[in-house]
Design a protein around this motif. Structure first.
Motif, PDB file in Angstrom:
ATOM      1  N   ARG A  69      10.030  -2.759  -2.818  1.00  0.00           N
ATOM      2  CA  ARG A  69       8.921  -3.505  -2.208  1.00  0.00           C
ATOM      3  C   ARG A  69       8.913  -3.127  -0.730  1.00  0.00           C
ATOM      4  O   ARG A  69       9.976  -3.176  -0.077  1.00  0.00           O
ATOM      5  CB  ARG A  69       9.155  -5.003  -2.382  1.00  0.00           C
ATOM      6  CG  ARG A  69       8.108  -5.846  -1.693  1.00  0.00           C
ATOM      7  CD  ARG A  69       8.437  -7.337  -1.790  1.00  0.00           C
ATOM      8  NE  ARG A  69       7.511  -8.100  -0.964  1.00  0.00           N
ATOM      9  CZ  ARG A  69       7.716  -9.348  -0.584  1.00  0.00           C
ATOM     10  NH1 ARG A  69       8.809 -10.008  -0.965  1.00  0.00           N
ATOM     11  NH2 ARG A  69       6.823  -9.970   0.186  1.00  0.00           N
ATOM     12  N   VAL A  70       7.758  -2.729  -0.202  1.00  0.00           N
ATOM     13  CA  VAL A  70       7.724  -2.169   1.150  1.00  0.00           C
ATOM     14  C   VAL A  70       6.855  -3.013   2.083  1.00  0.00           C
ATOM     15  O   VAL A  70       5.670  -3.243   1.803  1.00  0.00           O
ATOM     16  CB  VAL A  70       7.198  -0.717   1.133  1.00  0.00           C
ATOM     17  CG1 VAL A  70       7.032  -0.183   2.549  1.00  0.00           C
ATOM     18  CG2 VAL A  70       8.149   0.177   0.338  1.00  0.00           C
ATOM     19  N   LEU A  71       7.457  -3.454   3.179  1.00  0.00           N
ATOM     20  CA  LEU A  71       6.722  -4.067   4.286  1.00  0.00           C
ATOM     21  C   LEU A  71       6.683  -3.028   5.397  1.00  0.00           C
ATOM     22  O   LEU A  71       7.734  -2.477   5.756  1.00  0.00           O
ATOM     23  CB  LEU A  71       7.451  -5.321   4.791  1.00  0.00           C
ATOM     24  CG  LEU A  71       7.327  -6.612   3.971  1.00  0.00           C
ATOM     25  CD1 LEU A  71       7.875  -6.450   2.575  1.00  0.00           C
ATOM     26  CD2 LEU A  71       8.055  -7.747   4.684  1.00  0.00           C
ATOM     27  N   ALA A  72       5.493  -2.738   5.909  1.00  0.00           N
ATOM     28  CA  ALA A  72       5.378  -1.653   6.886  1.00  0.00           C
ATOM     29  C   ALA A  72       4.639  -2.133   8.128  1.00  0.00           C
ATOM     30  O   ALA A  72       3.553  -2.705   8.016  1.00  0.00           O
ATOM     31  CB  ALA A  72       4.641  -0.469   6.262  1.00  0.00           C
ATOM     32  N   THR A  73       5.230  -1.882   9.311  1.00  0.00           N
ATOM     33  CA  THR A  73       4.539  -2.288  10.533  1.00  0.00           C
ATOM     34  C   THR A  73       3.607  -1.184  11.008  1.00  0.00           C
ATOM     35  O   THR A  73       3.863   0.001  10.831  1.00  0.00           O
ATOM     36  CB  THR A  73       5.517  -2.647  11.676  1.00  0.00           C
ATOM     37  OG1 THR A  73       6.125  -1.455  12.186  1.00  0.00           O
ATOM     38  CG2 THR A  73       6.583  -3.622  11.215  1.00  0.00           C
ATOM     39  N   GLY A  74       2.509  -1.614  11.621  1.00  0.00           N
ATOM     40  CA  GLY A  74       1.527  -0.688  12.187  1.00  0.00           C
ATOM     41  C   GLY A  74       0.468  -1.503  12.901  1.00  0.00           C
ATOM     42  O   GLY A  74       0.392  -2.726  12.720  1.00  0.00           O
ATOM     43  N   GLY A  75      -0.329  -0.842  13.725  1.00  0.00           N
ATOM     44  CA  GLY A  75      -1.459  -1.521  14.360  1.00  0.00           C
ATOM     45  C   GLY A  75      -2.497  -1.878  13.303  1.00  0.00           C
ATOM     46  O   GLY A  75      -2.497  -1.320  12.206  1.00  0.00           O
ATOM     47  N   GLU A  76      -3.383  -2.820  13.677  1.00  0.00           N
ATOM     48  CA  GLU A  76      -4.381  -3.336  12.710  1.00  0.00           C
ATOM     49  C   GLU A  76      -5.173  -2.215  12.032  1.00  0.00           C
ATOM     50  O   GLU A  76      -5.497  -2.300  10.851  1.00  0.00           O
ATOM     51  CB  GLU A  76      -5.398  -4.246  13.420  1.00  0.00           C
ATOM     52  CG  GLU A  76      -4.803  -5.432  14.145  1.00  0.00           C
ATOM     53  CD  GLU A  76      -4.631  -6.637  13.236  1.00  0.00           C
ATOM     54  OE1 GLU A  76      -4.975  -6.531  12.052  1.00  0.00           O
ATOM     55  OE2 GLU A  76      -4.135  -7.678  13.735  1.00  0.00           O
ATOM     56  N   SER A  77      -5.470  -1.144  12.788  1.00  0.00           N
ATOM     57  CA  SER A  77      -6.353  -0.108  12.236  1.00  0.00           C
ATOM     58  C   SER A  77      -5.707   0.630  11.062  1.00  0.00           C
ATOM     59  O   SER A  77      -6.396   1.291  10.294  1.00  0.00           O
ATOM     60  CB  SER A  77      -6.748   0.894  13.326  1.00  0.00           C
ATOM     61  OG  SER A  77      -5.584   1.511  13.818  1.00  0.00           O
ATOM     62  N   SER A  78      -4.395   0.504  10.915  1.00  0.00           N
ATOM     63  CA  SER A  78      -3.725   1.214   9.818  1.00  0.00           C
ATOM     64  C   SER A  78      -3.489   0.318   8.602  1.00  0.00           C
ATOM     65  O   SER A  78      -3.000   0.786   7.575  1.00  0.00           O
ATOM     66  CB  SER A  78      -2.375   1.762  10.301  1.00  0.00           C
ATOM     67  OG  SER A  78      -1.501   0.687  10.602  1.00  0.00           O
ATOM     68  N   HIS A  79      -3.845  -0.969   8.721  1.00  0.00           N
ATOM     69  CA  HIS A  79      -3.438  -1.901   7.665  1.00  0.00           C
ATOM     70  C   HIS A  79      -4.105  -1.634   6.320  1.00  0.00           C
ATOM     71  O   HIS A  79      -3.470  -1.752   5.272  1.00  0.00           O
ATOM     72  CB  HIS A  79      -3.666  -3.344   8.123  1.00  0.00           C
ATOM     73  CG  HIS A  79      -2.627  -3.793   9.104  1.00  0.00           C
ATOM     74  ND1 HIS A  79      -2.380  -5.102   9.430  1.00  0.00           N
ATOM     75  CD2 HIS A  79      -1.730  -3.076   9.836  1.00  0.00           C
ATOM     76  CE1 HIS A  79      -1.403  -5.171  10.313  1.00  0.00           C
ATOM     77  NE2 HIS A  79      -0.999  -3.949  10.584  1.00  0.00           N
ATOM     78  N   GLU A  80      -5.382  -1.247   6.367  1.00  0.00           N
ATOM     79  CA  GLU A  80      -6.074  -0.979   5.107  1.00  0.00           C
ATOM     80  C   GLU A  80      -5.402   0.184   4.372  1.00  0.00           C
ATOM     81  O   GLU A  80      -5.183   0.145   3.164  1.00  0.00           O
ATOM     82  CB  GLU A  80      -7.535  -0.645   5.416  1.00  0.00           C
ATOM     83  CG  GLU A  80      -8.456  -0.906   4.259  1.00  0.00           C
ATOM     84  CD  GLU A  80      -9.906  -0.636   4.649  1.00  0.00           C
ATOM     85  OE1 GLU A  80     -10.357  -1.174   5.679  1.00  0.00           O
ATOM     86  OE2 GLU A  80     -10.553   0.149   3.925  1.00  0.00           O
ATOM     87  N   LEU A  81      -5.058   1.228   5.146  1.00  0.00           N
ATOM     88  CA  LEU A  81      -4.416   2.401   4.544  1.00  0.00           C
ATOM     89  C   LEU A  81      -3.054   2.021   3.954  1.00  0.00           C
ATOM     90  O   LEU A  81      -2.735   2.381   2.812  1.00  0.00           O
ATOM     91  CB  LEU A  81      -4.248   3.493   5.616  1.00  0.00           C
ATOM     92  CG  LEU A  81      -3.463   4.735   5.220  1.00  0.00           C
ATOM     93  CD1 LEU A  81      -4.098   5.428   4.014  1.00  0.00           C
ATOM     94  CD2 LEU A  81      -3.378   5.713   6.399  1.00  0.00           C
ATOM     95  N   LEU A  82      -2.268   1.285   4.727  1.00  0.00           N
ATOM     96  CA  LEU A  82      -0.934   0.891   4.232  1.00  0.00           C
ATOM     97  C   LEU A  82      -1.070   0.053   2.960  1.00  0.00           C
ATOM     98  O   LEU A  82      -0.321   0.241   1.988  1.00  0.00           O
ATOM     99  CB  LEU A  82      -0.174   0.114   5.316  1.00  0.00           C
ATOM    100  CG  LEU A  82       0.285   0.955   6.507  1.00  0.00           C
ATOM    101  CD1 LEU A  82       0.729   0.076   7.674  1.00  0.00           C
ATOM    102  CD2 LEU A  82       1.419   1.891   6.093  1.00  0.00           C
ATOM    103  N   HIS A  83      -2.032  -0.845   2.962  1.00  0.00           N
ATOM    104  CA  HIS A  83      -2.266  -1.699   1.802  1.00  0.00           C
ATOM    105  C   HIS A  83      -2.672  -0.863   0.599  1.00  0.00           C
ATOM    106  O   HIS A  83      -2.191  -1.063  -0.517  1.00  0.00           O
ATOM    107  CB  HIS A  83      -3.343  -2.732   2.149  1.00  0.00           C
ATOM    108  CG  HIS A  83      -3.459  -3.813   1.145  1.00  0.00           C
ATOM    109  ND1 HIS A  83      -4.464  -3.852   0.210  1.00  0.00           N
ATOM    110  CD2 HIS A  83      -2.671  -4.888   0.900  1.00  0.00           C
ATOM    111  CE1 HIS A  83      -4.284  -4.891  -0.571  1.00  0.00           C
ATOM    112  NE2 HIS A  83      -3.208  -5.548  -0.165  1.00  0.00           N
ATOM    113  N   SER A  84      -3.530   0.141   0.836  1.00  0.00           N
ATOM    114  CA  SER A  84      -4.015   0.973  -0.279  1.00  0.00           C
ATOM    115  C   SER A  84      -2.883   1.771  -0.918  1.00  0.00           C
ATOM    116  O   SER A  84      -2.945   2.143  -2.083  1.00  0.00           O
ATOM    117  CB  SER A  84      -5.128   1.919   0.189  1.00  0.00           C
ATOM    118  OG  SER A  84      -4.566   2.970   0.959  1.00  0.00           O
TER     119      SER A  84
END
Ligand code: NAP
Length: 308
Positions: free
Chosen positions: A165-180
């Motif tokens: 299970r992966v929790l990943a930090t990033g700025g808001e603009s990357s959240h959709e990509l990380l979620h996908s």
């Protein structure tokens, strides 16, 4: 003639120059590759950033490329002109033509385009080393600091492929990509520890791919077993905190064997679509200074690639 980009002086990207040089010829055990794309990495801009020995100038840049073999040296039987290859690890990859030892070659999967092939190996191998060193396994909760960067997007996917299970930090603009990709994005900055705790009270592994104090402090607060905290970027604190430090530098494990062996796996996974390559931007070779200005912001999503 061939062209290459070098650092002609120490300091910022304004020191980069395009040079014309004679077309290099492969020696024994070498091939010449007509470069179609070269990967840009954060380290490329660090090589010439600090004042150094003037005798070492100009400095050739670039550790990875993809292209077509167009000449083979004496004693080379396994490679032929026309072979499409990924080159890693090399030096001077910011060039139109590159002579390399055959040990640096991996066949390019036909399904990868040139920019993706050039963007796969350096950060992919660093990510591979990080998940391996941290012993990421099925069921682990893994916190990845800097999940949207050149190393991060590979580390996120490799940890997920291992069943974590992966929790990943990033700025808001990357959240959709990380979620996908299947990760749970978390905004970095003030309050990070609480935000992670509210998602996952217990974290087994932390991968620090940014090198900030915040990433180190939050990792130390959440992960009990320090051998499962890995940093590739905090060369100052990682040794003092007795967490694993990976890479080239004092006190770090270069993991050369693991990274070299990872090349075949990375090519296989990217080739069959299990591992996606994200190229944020491409630049003509002569615009290498702009690519370096971008990588120096520390806010690049995925990889940057030069096209000769
Ligand atoms: N030791 C090794 O073997 C090795 C190998 C490769 C790279 N490195 C080093 O590892 C670092 C990362 O490399 P990279 O190629 O992934 O760099 P990169 O592509 O420039 O990645 C930067 C990423 O970091 C994120 N970020 C910026 N500030 C952050 C913060 N405070 N907290 C969390 N994330 C933050 C950015 O996200 P946002 O854009 O959303 O802000 C961006 O996605 C560099 O220092 C590089 O030199 C080490």
């Amino acid at each position: 003639m061939a062209r290459r980009v070098v650092a002609a002086g120490y300091g910022g990207p304004e020191n980069l120059r395009v040079e014309d040089i004679p077309l290099p010829s492969p020696g024994a055990g070498q091939v010449r590759v007509a470069v179609r794309a070269a990967g840009v990495n954060a380290y490329d801009a660090k090589v010439y950033a600090a004042d150094g020995d003037p005798a070492k100038l100009p400095i050739r840049l670039g550790y990875e490329a993809a292209g077509v073999v167009d000449a083979v040296g004496p004693g080379v039987d396994d490679w032929s002109p026309g072979d499409e290859v990924i080159v890693f690890r090399t030096s001077g990859a910011y060039a139109t033509d590159l002579v390399v030892a055959t040990s640096a070659l991996t066949p390019k999967p036909a399904s990868l385009d040139w920019p993706d092939a050039a963007a796969l190996m350096l950060t992919g191998a660093a990510a591979w080393h990080a998940v391996t060193a941290a012993r990421v396994d099925a069921g682990d909760v893994v916190l990845i600091h800097g999940g949207s960067g050149g190393v991060g997007l590979y580390a996120v996917q490799l940890a997920l492929l291992r069943g974590a299970r992966v929790l990943a930090t990033g700025g808001e603009s990357s959240h959709e990509l990380l979620h996908s990709l299947g990760a749970e994005p978390v905004r970095y900055g003030d309050g990070l520890l609480d935000r992670v705790r509210s998602l996952a009270p217990s974290v087994d592994v932390a991968l620090d791919l940014v090198g900030t104090d915040e990433a180190m402090d939050v990792s130390l607060a959440l992960v009990e077993d320090r051998s499962r905290i890995v940093s590739i970027a905090n060369f100052d604190r990682a040794p003092r905190e007795r967490v694993q430090l990976l890479g080239n530098g004092p006190g770090a494990d270069p993991g050369t064997e693991i990274r070299d062996a990872a090349r075949a796996d990375l090519a296989r996974l990217a080739g069959d679509g299990s591992l996606r390559v994200f190229v944020g931007s491409t630049y003509p070779l002569a615009e290498a200074p702009d690519a370096h200005r971008q990588i120096l912001t520390g806010h690049t999503t995925g990889k940057l690639v030069l096209l000769p």
